[in-house]
Design an enzyme around this catalytic site. Structure first.
Site, PDB file in Angstrom:
ATOM      1  CG  HIS A 366      -1.736  -1.271   1.264  1.00  0.00           C
ATOM      2  ND1 HIS A 366      -2.269  -1.776   2.414  1.00  0.00           N
ATOM      3  CD2 HIS A 366      -2.076  -2.136   0.286  1.00  0.00           C
ATOM      4  CE1 HIS A 366      -2.905  -2.886   2.129  1.00  0.00           C
ATOM      5  NE2 HIS A 366      -2.794  -3.134   0.861  1.00  0.00           N
ATOM      6  NE  ARG A 473      -4.482  -0.255  -9.636  1.00  0.00           N
ATOM      7  CZ  ARG A 473      -3.486   0.087 -10.456  1.00  0.00           C
ATOM      8  NH1 ARG A 473      -3.066   1.339 -10.503  1.00  0.00           N
ATOM      9  NH2 ARG A 473      -2.899  -0.827 -11.216  1.00  0.00           N
ATOM     10  NE  ARG A 642      -0.048  -7.277  -9.425  1.00  0.00           N
ATOM     11  CZ  ARG A 642      -1.141  -6.557  -9.652  1.00  0.00           C
ATOM     12  NH1 ARG A 642      -2.239  -7.139 -10.133  1.00  0.00           N
ATOM     13  NH2 ARG A 642      -1.165  -5.278  -9.414  1.00  0.00           N
ATOM     14  CB  CYS A 679      -5.627  -0.004 -17.408  1.00  0.00           C
ATOM     15  SG  CYS A 679      -6.480  -1.373 -16.622  1.00  0.00           S
TER      16      CYS A 679
HETATM   17  C1  PEP Z   1      -3.930  -5.077 -13.533  1.00  0.00           C
HETATM   18  O1  PEP Z   1      -4.090  -6.157 -12.980  1.00  0.00           O
HETATM   19  O2  PEP Z   1      -3.225  -4.922 -14.535  1.00  0.00           O
HETATM   20  C2  PEP Z   1      -4.590  -3.870 -13.015  1.00  0.00           C
HETATM   21  C3  PEP Z   1      -4.534  -2.755 -13.682  1.00  0.00           C
HETATM   22  O3  PEP Z   1      -5.185  -3.958 -11.796  1.00  0.00           O
HETATM   23  P1  PEP Z   1      -4.349  -3.965 -10.423  1.00  0.00           P
HETATM   24  O4  PEP Z   1      -2.942  -3.635 -10.751  1.00  0.00           O
HETATM   25  O5  PEP Z   1      -5.005  -2.944  -9.552  1.00  0.00           O
HETATM   26  O6  PEP Z   1      -4.550  -5.356  -9.962  1.00  0.00           O
HETATM   27 MG    MG Z   2      -5.655  -6.379 -11.503  1.00  0.00          MG
END
Ligand code: PEP
Ligand code: MG
Length: 748
Positions: A366, A473, A642, A679
């Site tokens: 965060h 978001r 990730r 995105c």
């Molecule tokens: C993504 O998963 O690429 C995305 C834009 O959402 P977040 O990064 O908030 O999971």
């Molecule tokens: Mg995502």
């Protein structure tokens, strides 16, 4: 016998205290100290080695070795027995030093006549300062009590060093704590470079009285402090939601157990009996825990040592009365240094900060999200930064490389300033492009949107030249609060966002909680695999109250303006249908209640799981728009977390297999005539952004800071030509297109 040992130790410590109080140079003090220690221990030799720089120890004072060796004998960290003590943070006790592995003979010191050796680290809460050694002519092993006693003495030396006791005209050549330049290699949390002065989120506790005058009163102080600590921990545990008995409860319970641990307390009591003050006694145990933490690989053990460290900090603050607020003045250009920090605390500092350096943290934490919103460079995993830095130290933060230079040499600082100047110049250049379209020389235009989620993001909407917010978001507003926001509060907030957007579209993504985004007031779900667990739309559909409340707030915020709603993490068409139905029901309800309706409503899905790429055609036709969440899509496509530093860079977005998936999605969206955007983070990386554009994606949503560089690039090249280059590389059967695309871009 025990009493005599205690009183000898106290006598020695009192002597050290007198040396500290008396006027005199640092060298003089060191010489006196070695003399008294040798005398008290009945050893022929006592030597003090201090760090000259982070890797080198220097013999700084000795009783018993040759005086000529002082300031001449040097050892590398890990070299010889002294180097071993320094590296491991643990004592070495041997009756036969020459036969010890790693023993290094130093003829200039004349130490061949001293077979027995006891070396203990001089360290202060994880910070290595040097090594204290005693040696004897008879081949004997030092007793456990002697080892312990010498560790207590070393503790006092560490405090004396911290208080500057060894500085002075005569000893200017002495290595000093917190003086030498240090480069720390961590990880990138947010790109960018900044120069500033250290501002410690939790300032170090300064112990001004390492030696206790009266053990009884020090023991009483310790007991009182521990009682207060236990009370606080007990009420903290009671206040936490103990409903479930999962990991969370177990962790808190272990923490509580530590606070009540008899072993911990009795070690501190022993330290006091040997002459330390209550706070020095706590610090001695904390230092030992830190040293063990550095060597421990087992994650469970590390967590427990962290607990102990945390408890020691709390106890020290109780004993010294030093809270976070020490009354110090925040320097100009502050760079925040912390072990870790919560999103709300970081937001409180806000844009005053020039950068942030964390000892822990993670890319998806965060704090990282907030640092991104504030557009300040962030370095994470900067080991030892909180122990090495002092308020006001010069510090350079290189968020691009994940490197920190603390108290840098002038040459490093100059090179760094050049880098900052170049970046500022580039930003200036991008600012000129703000109102121009991202149109390639072939005439193709790509719309560039920005990602946002906090109020702090909004100024960038104008500054970056973004055409709108491609991903808002909404969970970030939930993350920075310590309670669930009410509907009215949310409606006000969304209204404010739309007001600030001044007619530019804002795609509101409904709550994506779970996975890495656990709300502070939510009971953590005991999920082994949260990224693939109960998160995002799955929570929304199961807990409809929250989703409905959010949709109502969005509808009320729009008041006569178009509203864009996007559902996250749709893995199956039916989920989109359900969410869509709920939205329609809420619209009718709001209308019945007499609220003004949005002028238009557009509903989209985020494509973040490979499954959705293969959904029936009907799904694509149902959506008003689709946005590829590349961060998640890539994580699930390659099955690579990730958040996991070990694997997250292992697979490349530019691999032919991932790009083929994107091509399929693009084709299906074109077929169904549904607008498609991208995105994820990759949209803001020049090579990836150009490739997505060439493959046919016409809207990219990225961090505001990336819009300038991406637009600059698009305007200089032909997207159509790049499409051909990619087609040719694919026809040749290349498995990764990074090279051909990068080379082509370089040529243009
Ligand atoms: C993504 O998963 O690429 C995305 C834009 O959402 P977040 O990064 O908030 O999971
Ligand atoms: Mg995502």
């Amino acid at each position: 016998m025990q009493d005599r040992k205690d009183s000898d130790s106290r006598k020695l410590l009192r002597r050290l205290k007198e040396i500290l109080a008396a006027p005199g140079g640092g060298q003089d003090r060191l010489d006196q100290i070695t003399h008294h220690i040798a005398d008290s221990m009945g050893s022929q030799v006592c030597s003090i080695y201090l760090f000259r720089d982070a890797q080198t120890l220097e013999l700084c004072a000795t009783e018993g070795l040759r005086a000529e060796a002082v300031h001449q004998t040097r050892l590398r960290l890990g070299e010889g027995l002294v180097g071993r003590v320094a590296r491991t943070g643990r004592h070495v006790n041997t009756a036969d030093a020459p036969s010890e592995p790693g023993f290094r003979f130093m003829p200039e010191t004349g130490e061949e006549t001293f077979p027995s050796f006891l070396g203990v680290p001089i360290q202060r809460v994880g910070e290595k300062l040097g090594v204290l050694v005693v040696q004897c002519t008879d081949a004997r092993l030092f007793s456990e009590d002697e080892v312990y006693g010498l560790e207590v003495v070393a503790m006092v030396l560490a405090e004396m060093a911290e208080l500057g006791a060894f500085q002075g005209s005569q000893s200017d050549s002495l290595p000093l704590a917190h003086r030498f330049p240090l480069m720390i290699r961590g990880g990138t949390g947010q790109e960018g470079a900044a120069e500033g002065r250290v501002w410690l989120h939790e300032p170090r506790v300064v112990v001004t009285n390492p030696v206790g005058d009266d053990p009884e009163s020090e023991l009483a102080r310790l007991h009182e402090g521990v009682a207060r600590l236990r009370e606080r921990v007990d009420s903290m545990v009671a206040a936490a939601d103990m409903g479930g008995d999962g990991d969370h409860a177990a962790v808190l319970e272990t923490y509580r157990m530590f606070a009540h641990s008899r072993g911990w307390l009795s070690r501190m009591e022993e330290n006091i009996r040997l002459g330390l003050s209550a706070e020095a006694a706590v610090e001695k145990e904390q230092s030992a825990a830190r040293a063990r933490l550095e060597m421990a690989a087992d994650p469970y053990l590390r967590d427990r040592l962290h607990d102990l460290d945390d408890l020691s900090n709390r106890l020290l603050r109780i004993l010294t009365g030093q809270g976070s607020d020490t009354g110090a003045q925040m320097p100009d250009n502050p760079i925040l240094v912390a072990r870790n920090i919560g999103p709300a605390d970081l937001l409180d500092y806000g844009r005053r900060l020039k950068g942030v350096v964390l000892e822990e943290g993670s890319v998806g934490s965060h704090a990282a999200i907030v640092a991104r919103a504030l557009a300040i460079p962030l370095v994470i995993h900067a080991e030892r930064i909180t122990t090495e830095s002092l308020n006001g130290d010069l510090i350079l933060v290189d968020g691009d490389q994940g490197i920190v230079h603390l108290r840098p040499e002038e040459s490093v600082a100059t090179a760094f300033r050049d880098k900052i100047a170049m970046q500022a110049e580039a930003q200036h250049r991008y600012a000129d492009l703000r109102s121009l379209p991202a149109t390639g020389t072939c005439g193709t235009t790509v719309q560039l949107y920005m990602n946002a989620g906090l109020m702090a993001d909004l100024p960038s909407l104008e500054g970056s030249g973004a055409e709108g917010v491609g991903l808002f978001r909404t969970e970030l507003q939930f993350l920075v609060r310590n309670h669930v926001p009410r509907r009215g509060e949310l409606a006000g907030l969304y209204r404010h966002v739309m007001d600030r957007a001044m007619g530019k579209p804002v795609m509101f993504r409904t709550l994506d909680i779970g996975s890495d985004k656990v709300l502070p007031y939510m009971k953590p779900q005991d999920e082994p695999n949260p990224a693939m667990g109960w998160r995002a739309i799955r929570v929304g559909l199961d807990k409809r109250g929250v989703l409905r409340m959010q949709l109502q707030a969005l509808i009320r915020a729009a008041v006569g303006r178009p509203l864009y709603v996007m559902f996250p993490f749709i893995a199956d068409m039916s989920e989109y249908q359900d969410a869509h139905r709920i939205l329609m029901q809420e619209l009718s309800r709001e209308q019945r209640l007499g609220h003004q309706m949005p002028s238009d409503i557009r509903v989209g899905a985020m494509l973040e799981t490979p499954s959705l790429a293969f959904a029936p055609k009907k799904f694509f036709e149902m959506c008003d728009f689709i946005s590829i969440g590349g961060n998640d899509l890539k994580q699930f496509f390659f099955a690579a977390d990730r958040e996991n530093e070990r694997v997250r860079r292992r697979y490349d977005t530019m691999s032919t297999s991932f790009l083929s998936l994107l091509q399929q999605i693009i084709a299906r969206c074109e077929d169904a005539r549904v607008p498609l955007s991208f995105c994820g983070e990759d949209a803001g990386r020049p090579v990836e952004a150009m490739t997505f554009a060439a493959l046919g994606i016409r809207r990219l949503s990225m961090r505001p800071a990336s819009i300038g560089p991406v637009k600059h690039l698009i305007r200089r090249v032909s997207i159509a030509e790049l499409r051909d280059v990619i087609a040719e590389a694919q026809a040749q059967g290349l498995t990764n297109l990074r090279r051909p695309v990068t080379e082509w871009l370089a040529r243009h």
